[in-house]
Design a protein around this motif. Structure first.
Motif, PDB file in Angstrom:
ATOM      1  N   PRO A   1      20.458  82.454  19.159  1.00  0.00           N
ATOM      2  CA  PRO A   1      19.615  81.413  19.777  1.00  0.00           C
ATOM      3  C   PRO A   1      18.216  81.930  20.085  1.00  0.00           C
ATOM      4  O   PRO A   1      18.031  83.094  20.434  1.00  0.00           O
ATOM      5  N   ILE A   2      17.234  81.025  19.901  1.00  0.00           N
ATOM      6  CA  ILE A   2      15.836  81.332  20.237  1.00  0.00           C
ATOM      7  C   ILE A   2      15.477  80.511  21.460  1.00  0.00           C
ATOM      8  O   ILE A   2      15.511  79.279  21.419  1.00  0.00           O
ATOM      9  N   HIS A   3      15.149  81.185  22.552  1.00  0.00           N
ATOM     10  CA  HIS A   3      14.864  80.508  23.815  1.00  0.00           C
ATOM     11  C   HIS A   3      13.381  80.562  24.148  1.00  0.00           C
ATOM     12  O   HIS A   3      12.703  81.561  23.878  1.00  0.00           O
ATOM     13  N   LEU A   4      12.900  79.464  24.716  1.00  0.00           N
ATOM     14  CA  LEU A   4      11.586  79.425  25.333  1.00  0.00           C
ATOM     15  C   LEU A   4      11.820  79.055  26.780  1.00  0.00           C
ATOM     16  O   LEU A   4      12.108  77.901  27.112  1.00  0.00           O
ATOM     17  N   ARG A   5      11.788  80.054  27.626  1.00  0.00           N
ATOM     18  CA  ARG A   5      12.197  79.925  29.019  1.00  0.00           C
ATOM     19  C   ARG A   5      13.644  79.422  29.067  1.00  0.00           C
ATOM     20  O   ARG A   5      14.516  80.021  28.483  1.00  0.00           O
ATOM     21  N   GLU A   6      13.877  78.271  29.735  1.00  0.00           N
ATOM     22  CA  GLU A   6      15.267  77.821  29.894  1.00  0.00           C
ATOM     23  C   GLU A   6      15.739  76.960  28.730  1.00  0.00           C
ATOM     24  O   GLU A   6      16.905  76.555  28.696  1.00  0.00           O
ATOM     25  N   ARG A   7      14.882  76.696  27.766  1.00  0.00           N
ATOM     26  CA  ARG A   7      15.246  75.796  26.666  1.00  0.00           C
ATOM     27  C   ARG A   7      15.559  76.571  25.399  1.00  0.00           C
ATOM     28  O   ARG A   7      14.866  77.529  25.052  1.00  0.00           O
ATOM     29  N   CYS A   8      16.608  76.120  24.715  1.00  0.00           N
ATOM     30  CA  CYS A   8      16.905  76.659  23.389  1.00  0.00           C
ATOM     31  C   CYS A   8      16.153  75.801  22.369  1.00  0.00           C
ATOM     32  O   CYS A   8      16.402  74.611  22.247  1.00  0.00           O
ATOM     33  N   ILE A   9      15.214  76.413  21.649  1.00  0.00           N
ATOM     34  CA  ILE A   9      14.367  75.645  20.736  1.00  0.00           C
ATOM     35  C   ILE A   9      14.793  75.815  19.273  1.00  0.00           C
ATOM     36  O   ILE A   9      14.174  75.244  18.375  1.00  0.00           O
ATOM     37  N   GLY A  10      15.834  76.583  19.025  1.00  0.00           N
ATOM     38  CA  GLY A  10      16.279  76.757  17.650  1.00  0.00           C
ATOM     39  C   GLY A  10      17.223  77.952  17.525  1.00  0.00           C
ATOM     40  O   GLY A  10      17.605  78.570  18.528  1.00  0.00           O
ATOM     41  N   TYR A  11      17.601  78.239  16.283  1.00  0.00           N
ATOM     42  CA  TYR A  11      18.513  79.348  16.012  1.00  0.00           C
ATOM     43  C   TYR A  11      18.005  80.160  14.831  1.00  0.00           C
ATOM     44  O   TYR A  11      17.387  79.633  13.905  1.00  0.00           O
TER      45      TYR A  11
ATOM     46  N   GLY B   1      16.521  93.728  19.280  1.00  0.00           N
ATOM     47  CA  GLY B   1      15.120  94.077  19.501  1.00  0.00           C
ATOM     48  C   GLY B   1      14.195  93.164  18.718  1.00  0.00           C
ATOM     49  O   GLY B   1      13.144  92.735  19.211  1.00  0.00           O
ATOM     50  N   ILE B   2      14.594  92.855  17.477  1.00  0.00           N
ATOM     51  CA  ILE B   2      13.804  91.939  16.649  1.00  0.00           C
ATOM     52  C   ILE B   2      13.767  90.551  17.273  1.00  0.00           C
ATOM     53  O   ILE B   2      12.718  89.899  17.329  1.00  0.00           O
ATOM     54  N   MET B   3      14.919  90.090  17.758  1.00  0.00           N
ATOM     55  CA  MET B   3      14.968  88.758  18.374  1.00  0.00           C
ATOM     56  C   MET B   3      14.107  88.702  19.637  1.00  0.00           C
ATOM     57  O   MET B   3      13.405  87.722  19.884  1.00  0.00           O
ATOM     58  N   ASN B   4      14.164  89.765  20.434  1.00  0.00           N
ATOM     59  CA  ASN B   4      13.337  89.793  21.655  1.00  0.00           C
ATOM     60  C   ASN B   4      11.854  89.757  21.310  1.00  0.00           C
ATOM     61  O   ASN B   4      11.061  89.087  21.983  1.00  0.00           O
ATOM     62  N   ALA B   5      11.465  90.471  20.253  1.00  0.00           N
ATOM     63  CA  ALA B   5      10.066  90.468  19.829  1.00  0.00           C
ATOM     64  C   ALA B   5       9.654  89.084  19.327  1.00  0.00           C
ATOM     65  O   ALA B   5       8.544  88.614  19.602  1.00  0.00           O
ATOM     66  N   LEU B   6      10.568  88.407  18.591  1.00  0.00           N
ATOM     67  CA  LEU B   6      10.280  87.066  18.090  1.00  0.00           C
ATOM     68  C   LEU B   6      10.094  86.091  19.242  1.00  0.00           C
ATOM     69  O   LEU B   6       9.135  85.306  19.268  1.00  0.00           O
ATOM     70  N   ILE B   7      11.003  86.132  20.208  1.00  0.00           N
ATOM     71  CA  ILE B   7      10.924  85.220  21.355  1.00  0.00           C
ATOM     72  C   ILE B   7       9.675  85.500  22.179  1.00  0.00           C
ATOM     73  O   ILE B   7       8.989  84.582  22.641  1.00  0.00           O
TER      74      ILE B   7
END
Length: 228
Positions: free
Chosen positions: A13-23, A40-46
């Motif tokens: 899951p890709i989160h923007l604050r409390e919202r999931c905006i995609g996967y 680590g890659i996911m954290n950098a993307l978010i």
């Protein structure tokens, strides 16, 4: 995928604050869950998405503040700050293109009397209706300014003297119709003066505005003398 070799899909899951905006979906990648670098890659993307979101919000806010700073809230015309910051560039554009510009100064007559007689709400309504009438009688290239309580300036392409005089008559007709329909309690009139720029002249925008203002004042003075 029923016709393909059985496989698995890893959904992150890709989160923007409390919202999931995609996967973020990776096929045949369950083994990556044992590798910490994928997280680590996911954290950098978010983190990148959040920074982009903040920059976008800031840009939108700055645009709104700029619009508020440069525009009159009552009429939606450019205000005096808008004239100071933006009119010169418009004037330079016409000069560079070798085109003549009409500089038109309008003044709503007897605004003080309207305010004193009917109240400031009526005065504000009169200003808005005057601005609306002016806005109906300009080209799609025009810049319209409210420079003071009852003073308006229009910078527009020049077609002919006849066309400019027709605009003033049309504005007067619109305002008289507003009075006839009961939109205002006083029959509104305007005084106007205009001049036309010469792209080959060294005169400044301020020179032309002052000339149009002087012509408008002469018109207003003549009206006062006639009323007396």
């Amino acid at each position: 995928m029923s016709d393909e070799k059985p496989s698995d899909i890893l959904f992150l899951p890709i989160h923007l604050r409390e919202r999931c905006i995609g996967y973020f979906a990776i096929k045949n990648a369950v083994y990556l869950m044992e590798k910490q670098f994928i997280f680590g890659i996911m954290n950098a993307l978010i983190s990148g998405i959040e920074q982009l979101h903040e920059r976008t919000k800031l840009a939108v806010t700055n645009k709104m503040l700029s619009a508020m700073y440069h525009h009159d809230t009552m009429t939606k015309f450019w205000n005096r700050s808008g004239f100071t910051d933006c009119a010169q560039e418009y004037f330079n554009k016409f000069r560079a293109e070798g085109r003549r510009m009409a500089v038109i100064y309008y003044d709503l007559d007897r605004l003080k009397w309207i305010n004193d007689t009917f109240g400031h709400d009526e005065g504000d309504r009169s200003i808005r209706l005057t601005a609306k009438a002016i806005g109906k009688n300009v080209s799609d290239e025009a810049m319209c300014f409210r420079l003071g309580g009852d003073e308006f300036l229009v910078l527009d392409r020049f077609v002919s003297d006849q066309e400019l005089n027709g605009r003033c008559s049309s504005i007067s007709e619109v305002l008289h119709d507003d009075f006839s329909k009961g939109a205002v309690r006083s029959d509104l009139t305007i005084s106007a003066g205009y001049t036309v720029t010469d792209p080959l002249s060294d005169e400044t925008l301020e020179d032309y505005v002052k000339r149009a203002d002087d012509m408008m004042y002469s018109c207003k003075k003549a009206k006062k003398m006639n009323r007396k």
